[in-house]
Scaffold this motif. Sequence first.
Motif, PDB file in Angstrom:
ATOM      1  N   ILE A 127       3.148   4.717  -7.120  1.00 44.42           N
ATOM      2  CA  ILE A 127       3.881   5.948  -6.792  1.00 44.42           C
ATOM      3  C   ILE A 127       4.048   6.777  -8.059  1.00 44.42           C
ATOM      4  O   ILE A 127       4.474   6.267  -9.091  1.00 44.42           O
ATOM      5  N   VAL A 128       3.701   8.058  -7.948  1.00 35.91           N
ATOM      6  CA  VAL A 128       3.915   9.032  -9.018  1.00 35.91           C
ATOM      7  C   VAL A 128       4.568  10.247  -8.377  1.00 35.91           C
ATOM      8  O   VAL A 128       3.927  10.966  -7.605  1.00 35.91           O
ATOM      9  N   GLY A 129       5.847  10.465  -8.666  1.00 40.83           N
ATOM     10  CA  GLY A 129       6.565  11.600  -8.071  1.00 40.83           C
ATOM     11  C   GLY A 129       6.623  11.475  -6.562  1.00 40.83           C
ATOM     12  O   GLY A 129       7.097  10.484  -6.025  1.00 40.83           O
ATOM     13  N   ARG A 130       6.127  12.464  -5.866  1.00 42.36           N
ATOM     14  CA  ARG A 130       6.110  12.460  -4.395  1.00 42.36           C
ATOM     15  C   ARG A 130       4.712  12.190  -3.850  1.00 42.36           C
ATOM     16  O   ARG A 130       4.357  12.619  -2.757  1.00 42.36           O
ATOM     17  N   HIS A 131       3.913  11.479  -4.613  1.00 40.99           N
ATOM     18  CA  HIS A 131       2.544  11.160  -4.247  1.00 40.99           C
ATOM     19  C   HIS A 131       2.367   9.652  -4.399  1.00 40.99           C
ATOM     20  O   HIS A 131       2.798   9.079  -5.401  1.00 40.99           O
ATOM     21  N   ALA A 132       1.770   8.996  -3.416  1.00 39.75           N
ATOM     22  CA  ALA A 132       1.581   7.550  -3.455  1.00 39.75           C
ATOM     23  C   ALA A 132       0.142   7.200  -3.129  1.00 39.75           C
ATOM     24  O   ALA A 132      -0.568   7.953  -2.456  1.00 39.75           O
ATOM     25  N   GLN A 133      -0.270   6.041  -3.614  1.00 42.67           N
ATOM     26  CA  GLN A 133      -1.608   5.535  -3.342  1.00 42.67           C
ATOM     27  C   GLN A 133      -1.491   4.066  -2.956  1.00 42.67           C
ATOM     28  O   GLN A 133      -0.808   3.291  -3.630  1.00 42.67           O
ATOM     29  N   ALA A 134      -2.149   3.689  -1.864  1.00 41.87           N
ATOM     30  CA  ALA A 134      -2.188   2.295  -1.418  1.00 41.87           C
ATOM     31  C   ALA A 134      -3.638   1.839  -1.415  1.00 41.87           C
ATOM     32  O   ALA A 134      -4.483   2.448  -0.771  1.00 41.87           O
ATOM     33  N   ILE A 135      -3.909   0.768  -2.160  1.00 39.65           N
ATOM     34  CA  ILE A 135      -5.244   0.187  -2.195  1.00 39.65           C
ATOM     35  C   ILE A 135      -5.184  -1.118  -1.427  1.00 39.65           C
ATOM     36  O   ILE A 135      -4.395  -2.006  -1.749  1.00 39.65           O
ATOM     37  N   ARG A 136      -6.012  -1.219  -0.379  1.00 38.08           N
ATOM     38  CA  ARG A 136      -6.025  -2.429   0.450  1.00 38.08           C
ATOM     39  C   ARG A 136      -6.784  -3.513  -0.287  1.00 38.08           C
ATOM     40  O   ARG A 136      -7.922  -3.324  -0.717  1.00 38.08           O
ATOM     41  N   LEU A 137      -6.158  -4.677  -0.454  1.00 37.12           N
ATOM     42  CA  LEU A 137      -6.752  -5.797  -1.172  1.00 37.12           C
ATOM     43  C   LEU A 137      -7.253  -6.890  -0.236  1.00 37.12           C
ATOM     44  O   LEU A 137      -8.047  -7.734  -0.645  1.00 37.12           O
ATOM     45  N   SER A 138      -6.793  -6.908   0.988  1.00 36.02           N
ATOM     46  CA  SER A 138      -7.146  -7.981   1.914  1.00 36.02           C
ATOM     47  C   SER A 138      -8.536  -7.754   2.501  1.00 36.02           C
ATOM     48  O   SER A 138      -8.998  -6.622   2.646  1.00 36.02           O
ATOM     49  N   ARG A 139      -9.158  -8.860   2.821  1.00 35.59           N
ATOM     50  CA  ARG A 139     -10.466  -8.785   3.475  1.00 35.59           C
ATOM     51  C   ARG A 139     -10.242  -8.697   4.970  1.00 35.59           C
ATOM     52  O   ARG A 139      -9.549  -9.517   5.556  1.00 35.59           O
ATOM     53  N   GLU A 140     -10.828  -7.697   5.562  1.00 38.93           N
ATOM     54  CA  GLU A 140     -10.752  -7.517   7.018  1.00 38.93           C
ATOM     55  C   GLU A 140     -12.138  -7.124   7.489  1.00 38.93           C
ATOM     56  O   GLU A 140     -12.820  -6.347   6.830  1.00 38.93           O
ATOM     57  N   TRP A 141     -12.528  -7.631   8.627  1.00 37.13           N
ATOM     58  CA  TRP A 141     -13.858  -7.353   9.122  1.00 37.13           C
ATOM     59  C   TRP A 141     -13.920  -5.952   9.730  1.00 37.13           C
ATOM     60  O   TRP A 141     -13.276  -5.678  10.726  1.00 37.13           O
ATOM     61  N   ALA A 142     -14.653  -5.065   9.100  1.00 32.60           N
ATOM     62  CA  ALA A 142     -14.933  -3.713   9.569  1.00 32.60           C
ATOM     63  C   ALA A 142     -13.697  -2.966  10.073  1.00 32.60           C
ATOM     64  O   ALA A 142     -13.659  -2.512  11.214  1.00 32.60           O
ATOM     65  N   PRO A 143     -12.674  -2.815   9.233  1.00 30.88           N
ATOM     66  CA  PRO A 143     -11.492  -2.084   9.692  1.00 30.88           C
ATOM     67  C   PRO A 143     -11.771  -0.583   9.773  1.00 30.88           C
ATOM     68  O   PRO A 143     -12.552  -0.046   8.999  1.00 30.88           O
ATOM     69  N   ARG A 144     -11.135   0.061  10.701  1.00 30.80           N
ATOM     70  CA  ARG A 144     -11.230   1.522  10.817  1.00 30.80           C
ATOM     71  C   ARG A 144     -10.015   2.119  10.138  1.00 30.80           C
ATOM     72  O   ARG A 144      -8.952   1.515  10.086  1.00 30.80           O
ATOM     73  N   THR A 145     -10.174   3.336   9.648  1.00 30.71           N
ATOM     74  CA  THR A 145      -9.070   4.004   8.979  1.00 30.71           C
ATOM     75  C   THR A 145      -7.878   4.137   9.912  1.00 30.71           C
ATOM     76  O   THR A 145      -6.736   3.954   9.506  1.00 30.71           O
TER      77      THR A 145
ATOM     78  N   GLU B  73      -4.099   7.678   0.211  1.00 31.62           N
ATOM     79  CA  GLU B  73      -3.080   8.391  -0.543  1.00 31.62           C
ATOM     80  C   GLU B  73      -2.135   9.065   0.431  1.00 31.62           C
ATOM     81  O   GLU B  73      -2.495   9.325   1.577  1.00 31.62           O
ATOM     82  N   ALA B  74      -0.925   9.342  -0.021  1.00 30.06           N
ATOM     83  CA  ALA B  74       0.096   9.864   0.881  1.00 30.06           C
ATOM     84  C   ALA B  74       1.018  10.830   0.171  1.00 30.06           C
ATOM     85  O   ALA B  74       1.245  10.737  -1.032  1.00 30.06           O
ATOM     86  N   LEU B  75       1.565  11.731   0.958  1.00 28.57           N
ATOM     87  CA  LEU B  75       2.630  12.627   0.539  1.00 28.57           C
ATOM     88  C   LEU B  75       3.936  11.958   0.942  1.00 28.57           C
ATOM     89  O   LEU B  75       4.054  11.431   2.047  1.00 28.57           O
ATOM     90  N   LEU B  76       4.922  11.955   0.046  1.00 31.62           N
ATOM     91  CA  LEU B  76       6.209  11.323   0.333  1.00 31.62           C
ATOM     92  C   LEU B  76       7.277  12.374   0.570  1.00 31.62           C
ATOM     93  O   LEU B  76       7.329  13.384  -0.123  1.00 31.62           O
ATOM     94  N   VAL B  77       8.123  12.122   1.551  1.00 30.39           N
ATOM     95  CA  VAL B  77       9.298  12.949   1.812  1.00 30.39           C
ATOM     96  C   VAL B  77      10.506  12.028   1.659  1.00 30.39           C
ATOM     97  O   VAL B  77      10.745  11.165   2.491  1.00 30.39           O
ATOM     98  N   CYS B  78      11.233  12.234   0.556  1.00 39.61           N
ATOM     99  CA  CYS B  78      12.336  11.337   0.221  1.00 39.61           C
ATOM    100  C   CYS B  78      13.676  12.003   0.506  1.00 39.61           C
ATOM    101  O   CYS B  78      13.882  13.160   0.148  1.00 39.61           O
ATOM    102  N   GLY B  79      14.563  11.272   1.130  1.00 37.93           N
ATOM    103  CA  GLY B  79      15.914  11.744   1.380  1.00 37.93           C
ATOM    104  C   GLY B  79      16.879  11.120   0.393  1.00 37.93           C
ATOM    105  O   GLY B  79      16.491  10.339  -0.478  1.00 37.93           O
ATOM    106  N   PRO B  80      18.158  11.408   0.538  1.00 43.50           N
ATOM    107  CA  PRO B  80      19.147  10.854  -0.386  1.00 43.50           C
ATOM    108  C   PRO B  80      19.305   9.338  -0.271  1.00 43.50           C
ATOM    109  O   PRO B  80      19.778   8.694  -1.189  1.00 43.50           O
ATOM    110  N   ASP B  81      18.872   8.751   0.855  1.00 43.58           N
ATOM    111  CA  ASP B  81      19.011   7.309   1.053  1.00 43.58           C
ATOM    112  C   ASP B  81      17.725   6.538   0.754  1.00 43.58           C
ATOM    113  O   ASP B  81      17.586   5.386   1.135  1.00 43.58           O
TER     114      ASP B  81
END
Length: 136
Positions: free
Chosen positions: A41-59, A89-97
């Motif tokens: 996570i950097v600011g309001r931008h996040a990146q998730a890299i999938r590490l698990s092996r899965e057979w032919a996953p779709r987005t 990658e994702a856009l984050l919307v963060c609230g006070p909680d």
Amino acid sequence: MRWFAPFLLLALGACAQPGPAFYGVAPVPVTVGQSRFDVRIVGRHAQAIRLSREWAPRTASVAPRAAAAIAAASGCDVPRLWGDQAMIEALLVCGPDASRRRGTARAYECRTVPTHRRWTELACRPRGGATTGIFP
């Protein structure tokens, strides 16, 4: 033949490398269902890299788990994702909680948004209830 083994190790080691905007950011390992992710996570931008092996996953099948992993790591809502099955990658919307919600992910449902870009873009919204198996 001797040069092949070091080259192969170098190539395989680059599989979980973050994008340029995320260099130097320590990953947060998160497991959601059958998928394991390294979330950065950097600011309001996040990146998730999938590490698990899965057979032919779709987005479309990986995206809800990636959104839940990013939400668990950040505590924020994840309304927009883009990428492919391996790196999202994702856009984050963060609230006070947001800090209170960190570590607890809700299940997400995502739908594909038509775009002319080379990656898939998805709009996601949380469903009721928390997902199980968030952190190892």
